[in-house]
Write a protein that holds these residues in place. Structure first.
Motif, short mmCIF file in Angstrom:
data_model
loop_
_atom_site.label_atom_id
_atom_site.label_comp_id
_atom_site.label_asym_id
_atom_site.label_seq_id
_atom_site.Cartn_x
_atom_site.Cartn_y
_atom_site.Cartn_z
N SER A 150 40.47 42.63 15.18
CA SER A 150 41.53 43.58 14.85
C SER A 150 41.55 44.70 15.89
O SER A 150 40.95 44.59 16.96
N SER A 151 42.25 45.77 15.57
CA SER A 151 42.38 46.92 16.46
C SER A 151 42.69 48.13 15.61
O SER A 151 43.29 48.02 14.52
N HIS A 154 46.23 48.67 14.20
CA HIS A 154 46.79 48.03 13.00
C HIS A 154 47.07 49.05 11.91
O HIS A 154 47.94 48.84 11.06
N LYS A 180 48.26 43.01 15.74
CA LYS A 180 46.90 43.25 15.28
C LYS A 180 46.85 43.48 13.78
O LYS A 180 45.86 43.13 13.12
N THR A 184 44.73 41.17 11.18
CA THR A 184 43.90 41.73 10.11
C THR A 184 44.29 41.15 8.77
O THR A 184 43.43 40.78 7.96
N HIS A 207 36.80 45.46 14.74
CA HIS A 207 37.58 46.07 15.82
C HIS A 207 36.64 46.87 16.70
O HIS A 207 35.61 47.38 16.24
N GLN A 249 31.97 42.93 16.65
CA GLN A 249 32.24 41.53 16.35
C GLN A 249 30.95 40.70 16.36
O GLN A 249 30.84 39.71 15.64
N GLY A 265 33.68 48.31 12.42
CA GLY A 265 34.21 49.05 13.55
C GLY A 265 33.29 50.22 13.85
O GLY A 265 32.32 50.47 13.13
#
Length: 310
Positions: A150-151, A154, A180, A184, A207, A249, A265
């Motif tokens: 993800s980021s 999002h 993104k 998610t 993320h 990750q 994250g």
């Protein structure tokens, strides 16, 4: 959560991991660390020559590393199907799939070879199809996991199902964020469906915060010398090393106690930097109705159907 580092990655010996987009940035770090800890890592890459160069570099750092290079362009459904067919014919089981490959296009609207908006097609739809085509092989793995990348973007994004492909009013930054968000949503909906099916596979999400993964340089490359210098200055001041960003990750992929649907994250400065921490997806990303609608849309667009619900 206490600070988690690459040294905390458990022994991965006997495990097979696929990392998409593993020739640079977060994917390269992820592949290198998994290999260093004993996994057989399949570098799923668009450019096989770059993949072989990456494999040589990793072996130089970790003699004896088990690496295989396979061609995969997640922006092409034909490539995804060919890659999945190779994997399922060569391997009895896969233990880990890290859906890392991504694209950021800050220019005019582009489409994939299948006609999908470039961000959506690359970042989400290709990985949706890949996961489905490999699911049976993953289910034969040992404590199998799927990690979706993800980021932070999002959280500000929205999925407009009436214009999911951005054909009306294209905005590159918003399209990237929406892709993104879609990624998610996919990771969370995948978890719901895996649980409902009683599958041994767990779906996790991560993320990297603001990390020096190459996207920042790409974002500023066509904006003139001054803009490039500003971009590099921003990178030095506001971002964290790629190795730190990749820990999120890697934790999702390997740490004991990770559960389906867990999202990781950075834990500081608004999730931009810092140690690995459990974080929360946006309200829209967690909405089951959005999950069901996106899943049905992805099945229709890709032609890959799996984990259907009644």
């Amino acid at each position: 959560m206490t600070s988690w580092t690459a040294s905390d990655i458990p022994d991965q010996s006997g495990r097979t991991a696929i990392v998409t987009g593993s020739t640079s940035g977060l994917g390269r770090v992820t592949a290198a660390e998994l290999a260093r800890h004993g996994a057989h890592v399949i570098l799923a890459v668009r450019n096989p020559a770059a993949g072989e160069a990456t494999a040589r570099d990793i072996r130089a750092q970790s003699p004896g590393a088990q690496l295989t290079v396979r061609t995969l362009d997640v922006a092409s459904l034909d490539s995804v199907r060919t890659f999945a067919s190779q994997i399922t014919s060569e391997l009895e089981a896969v233990d880990l799939l890290v859906n890392n490959a991504g694209a950021e296009n800050l220019g005019a609207r582009r489409t994939t070879v299948d006609g999908f908006e470039f961000h959506l097609g690359t970042n989400m739809l290709g990985h949706f199809a890949l996961t489905g085509l490999l699911l049976d092989t993953l289910e034969r793995g040992r404590e199998p996991r799927v990690v979706s990348l993800s980021s932070l973007t999002h959280k500000r994004a929205h999925l407009d199902f009436d214009d999911l492909q951005w054909e009306r009013r294209f905005n590159a930054n918003r399209a990237y964020g929406a892709s993104k968000l879609a990624t998610t949503v996919f990771g969370i909906e995948l978890d719901r469906r895996l649980r409902a099916a009683g599958s041994p596979v767990i779906s996790t999400i991560a993320h990297p915060g603001l990390s020096r993964s190459g996207f920042i340089d790409h974002a500023w490359k066509d904006r003139g010398r001054i803009a490039q210098l500003m971009g590099r200055l921003f990178s030095v001041i506001a971002t964290q090393p790629t190795e730190q960003g990749a820990l999120n990750q890697l934790h999702a992929a390997t740490a004991p106690g990770v559960g389906g649907g867990d999202f990781f994250g950075p834990g500081r400065f608004g999730e931009t930097r810092g140690p690995v921490t459990r974080v929360h997806a946006s309200t829209e990303a967690r909405d089951p109705g959005v999950g069901r609608r996106l899943w049905a849309t992805a099945e229709a667009l890709t032609g890959v159907t799996y984990l259907s619900t009644r």
